[in-house]
Design a protein around this motif. Structure first.
Motif, PDB file in Angstrom:
ATOM      1  N   THR A 105      -5.202  58.145  22.726  1.00  0.00           N
ATOM      2  CA  THR A 105      -5.597  57.318  23.862  1.00  0.00           C
ATOM      3  C   THR A 105      -5.815  55.896  23.354  1.00  0.00           C
ATOM      4  OG1 THR A 105      -6.609  59.165  25.027  1.00  0.00           O
ATOM      5  CG2 THR A 105      -7.392  56.963  25.596  1.00  0.00           C
ATOM      6  N   ILE A 106      -5.122  54.950  23.976  1.00  0.00           N
ATOM      7  CA  ILE A 106      -5.243  53.535  23.595  1.00  0.00           C
ATOM      8  C   ILE A 106      -5.980  52.801  24.703  1.00  0.00           C
ATOM      9  CG2 ILE A 106      -3.974  51.401  23.141  1.00  0.00           C
ATOM     10  CD1 ILE A 106      -1.672  53.077  22.072  1.00  0.00           C
ATOM     11  N   ILE A 107      -6.964  52.003  24.307  1.00  0.00           N
ATOM     12  CA  ILE A 107      -7.698  51.198  25.291  1.00  0.00           C
ATOM     13  C   ILE A 107      -7.615  49.729  24.862  1.00  0.00           C
ATOM     14  CG2 ILE A 107      -9.846  50.953  26.568  1.00  0.00           C
ATOM     15  CD1 ILE A 107     -10.694  53.701  25.484  1.00  0.00           C
ATOM     16  N   PRO A 108      -6.765  48.948  25.543  1.00  0.00           N
ATOM     17  CA  PRO A 108      -6.599  47.565  25.110  1.00  0.00           C
ATOM     18  C   PRO A 108      -7.684  46.636  25.675  1.00  0.00           C
ATOM     19  CG  PRO A 108      -4.955  48.146  26.775  1.00  0.00           C
ATOM     20  CD  PRO A 108      -5.852  49.331  26.627  1.00  0.00           C
ATOM     21  N   PHE A 109      -7.938  45.561  24.977  1.00  0.00           N
ATOM     22  CA  PHE A 109      -8.758  44.469  25.513  1.00  0.00           C
ATOM     23  C   PHE A 109      -8.259  43.183  24.872  1.00  0.00           C
ATOM     24  CE2 PHE A 109     -11.535  43.626  21.813  1.00  0.00           C
ATOM     25  CZ  PHE A 109     -11.400  44.800  21.088  1.00  0.00           C
ATOM     26  N   ASN A 110      -8.523  42.068  25.548  1.00  0.00           N
ATOM     27  CA  ASN A 110      -8.041  40.814  24.974  1.00  0.00           C
ATOM     28  C   ASN A 110      -8.869  39.641  25.449  1.00  0.00           C
ATOM     29  OD1 ASN A 110      -6.471  41.023  27.662  1.00  0.00           O
ATOM     30  ND2 ASN A 110      -6.105  38.919  27.023  1.00  0.00           N
ATOM     31  N   THR A 111      -8.806  38.574  24.671  1.00  0.00           N
ATOM     32  CA  THR A 111      -9.390  37.308  25.086  1.00  0.00           C
ATOM     33  C   THR A 111      -8.270  36.354  25.461  1.00  0.00           C
ATOM     34  OG1 THR A 111      -9.476  36.703  22.746  1.00  0.00           O
ATOM     35  CG2 THR A 111     -11.507  37.505  23.731  1.00  0.00           C
ATOM     36  N   HIS A 112      -8.612  35.350  26.273  1.00  0.00           N
ATOM     37  CA  HIS A 112      -7.574  34.457  26.792  1.00  0.00           C
ATOM     38  C   HIS A 112      -8.216  33.193  27.358  1.00  0.00           C
ATOM     39  CE1 HIS A 112      -8.516  35.092  31.102  1.00  0.00           C
ATOM     40  NE2 HIS A 112      -9.004  36.227  30.656  1.00  0.00           N
ATOM     41  N   MET A 113      -7.365  32.228  27.720  1.00  0.00           N
ATOM     42  CA  MET A 113      -7.853  31.024  28.394  1.00  0.00           C
ATOM     43  C   MET A 113      -7.125  30.835  29.721  1.00  0.00           C
ATOM     44  SD  MET A 113      -8.511  28.287  25.356  1.00  0.00           S
ATOM     45  CE  MET A 113      -9.145  27.019  26.436  1.00  0.00           C
ATOM     46  N   GLY A 114      -6.954  31.901  30.443  1.00  0.00           N
ATOM     47  CA  GLY A 114      -6.357  31.781  31.767  1.00  0.00           C
ATOM     48  C   GLY A 114      -5.211  32.745  32.038  1.00  0.00           C
ATOM     49  N   SER A 115      -4.603  33.280  31.000  1.00  0.00           N
ATOM     50  CA  SER A 115      -3.443  34.159  31.199  1.00  0.00           C
ATOM     51  C   SER A 115      -3.824  35.618  31.454  1.00  0.00           C
ATOM     52  CB  SER A 115      -2.532  34.135  29.974  1.00  0.00           C
ATOM     53  OG  SER A 115      -1.984  32.866  29.779  1.00  0.00           O
ATOM     54  N   SER A 116      -5.110  35.900  31.472  1.00  0.00           N
ATOM     55  CA  SER A 116      -5.573  37.287  31.595  1.00  0.00           C
ATOM     56  C   SER A 116      -4.898  38.136  30.505  1.00  0.00           C
ATOM     57  CB  SER A 116      -5.318  37.812  33.008  1.00  0.00           C
ATOM     58  OG  SER A 116      -5.998  39.026  33.192  1.00  0.00           O
ATOM     59  N   ASP A 117      -4.367  39.315  30.861  1.00  0.00           N
ATOM     60  CA  ASP A 117      -3.728  40.115  29.788  1.00  0.00           C
ATOM     61  C   ASP A 117      -2.246  39.754  29.637  1.00  0.00           C
ATOM     62  OD1 ASP A 117      -2.977  41.805  32.208  1.00  0.00           O
ATOM     63  OD2 ASP A 117      -1.920  42.837  30.590  1.00  0.00           O
ATOM     64  N   GLY A 118      -1.738  38.899  30.520  1.00  0.00           N
ATOM     65  CA  GLY A 118      -0.369  38.403  30.386  1.00  0.00           C
ATOM     66  C   GLY A 118       0.696  39.488  30.388  1.00  0.00           C
ATOM     67  N   GLY A 119       0.370  40.642  30.957  1.00  0.00           N
ATOM     68  CA  GLY A 119       1.353  41.738  30.979  1.00  0.00           C
ATOM     69  C   GLY A 119       1.381  42.541  29.689  1.00  0.00           C
ATOM     70  N   THR A 120       0.462  42.235  28.767  1.00  0.00           N
ATOM     71  CA  THR A 120       0.518  42.928  27.467  1.00  0.00           C
ATOM     72  C   THR A 120       0.124  44.398  27.569  1.00  0.00           C
ATOM     73  OG1 THR A 120      -1.720  42.114  26.947  1.00  0.00           O
ATOM     74  CG2 THR A 120       0.141  40.858  26.063  1.00  0.00           C
ATOM     75  N   TYR A 121      -0.703  44.737  28.563  1.00  0.00           N
ATOM     76  CA  TYR A 121      -1.079  46.157  28.665  1.00  0.00           C
ATOM     77  C   TYR A 121       0.155  46.981  29.061  1.00  0.00           C
ATOM     78  CZ  TYR A 121      -5.791  44.088  28.833  1.00  0.00           C
ATOM     79  OH  TYR A 121      -6.927  43.368  28.580  1.00  0.00           O
ATOM     80  N   ALA A 122       0.988  46.399  29.922  1.00  0.00           N
ATOM     81  CA  ALA A 122       2.246  47.077  30.292  1.00  0.00           C
ATOM     82  C   ALA A 122       3.168  47.165  29.070  1.00  0.00           C
ATOM     83  CB  ALA A 122       2.925  46.324  31.431  1.00  0.00           C
ATOM     84  N   THR A 123       3.188  46.113  28.264  1.00  0.00           N
ATOM     85  CA  THR A 123       4.014  46.140  27.047  1.00  0.00           C
ATOM     86  C   THR A 123       3.557  47.256  26.113  1.00  0.00           C
ATOM     87  OG1 THR A 123       4.329  43.759  27.221  1.00  0.00           O
ATOM     88  CG2 THR A 123       4.827  44.736  25.088  1.00  0.00           C
TER      89      THR A 123
END
Ligand SMILES: Cc1cc2nc3c(=O)[nH]c(=O)nc-3n(C[C@H](O)[C@H](O)[C@H](O)COP(=O)(O)O)c2cc1C
Length: 168
Positions: A105-123
């Motif tokens: 089970t993978i649980i992603p999280f990320n920091t950003h300055m406006g792009s939110s997750d930028g589609g990376t969770y789908a990637t």
């Protein structure tokens, strides 16, 4: 729940702060994804980091990871990173190519300055078709610096991740 693992990559320290708060709340073990060639963490040198990151992205490079990721000992793995050029840093591709997350089970999280997750969770779902990828948590940089324990607690609760606060 078996103990979870948190892997994070962070240059300016905000994904690290978020990772540490998740560790505090869950009791998960935490390991930094350390690049073999360290990035310049001086924010005054942002432009040169931006140029390097852009080159790595445009040339589809796979920056080497220095340390070993102990993923075989865990079923549930949080993976945290900053947004770089509208996606995750290329070292995260290195991570997914070097290690097999099948059945985990993978649980992603990320920091950003406006792009939110930028589609990376789908990637991540595309890169790890045999993993169970849960809903991630994007945290804006200044929120991450201030600390957002309630937001993190709410997210973990929604995921039904067992919540462990140290008794006061
Ligand atoms: C090279 C570089 C590229 C970035 N690209 C984006 C971006 O495309 N979208 C965005 O929202 N933030 C972008 N940012 C901002 C970072 O995601 C933000 O500063 C993040 O909090 C940094 O995480 P860290 O402190 O863990 O290194 C970029 C930052 C850097 C250094």
């Amino acid at each position: 729940m078996k103990k979870a693992l948190i892997l994070y990559f962070s240059v300016y320290g905000t994904a690290k702060l978020t990772a540490e708060e998740i560790a505090k709340q869950t009791g998960a073990d935490i390991v930094e994804i350390e690049p073999a060639n360290p990035y310049d963490s001086d924010r005054n040198h942002y432009n040169s980091l931006a140029r390097l990151a852009k080159r790595e992205h445009d040339e589809n490079l796979r920056p080497e990871i220095k340390n070993d990721m102990p993923i075989k000992d865990y079923d549930t793995i949080f993976i945290g990173y900053p947004m770089w050029w509208y996606t995750f840093p290329m070292i995260i591709y290195t991570l997914f190519e070097k290690y097999d997350f099948s059945g985990k089970t993978i649980i992603p999280f990320n920091t950003h300055m406006g792009s939110s997750d930028g589609g990376t969770y789908a990637t991540i779902k595309e890169l790890c078709p045999n993993s169970n990828v849960l809903s991630g948590l994007p945290v804006e940089m200044s929120d991450a610096e201030r600390g957002v324990p309630d937001k993190i607690a709410h997210w973990l609760n929604k995921l039904n991740i067992k919540y462990r606060r140290e008794p006061k």
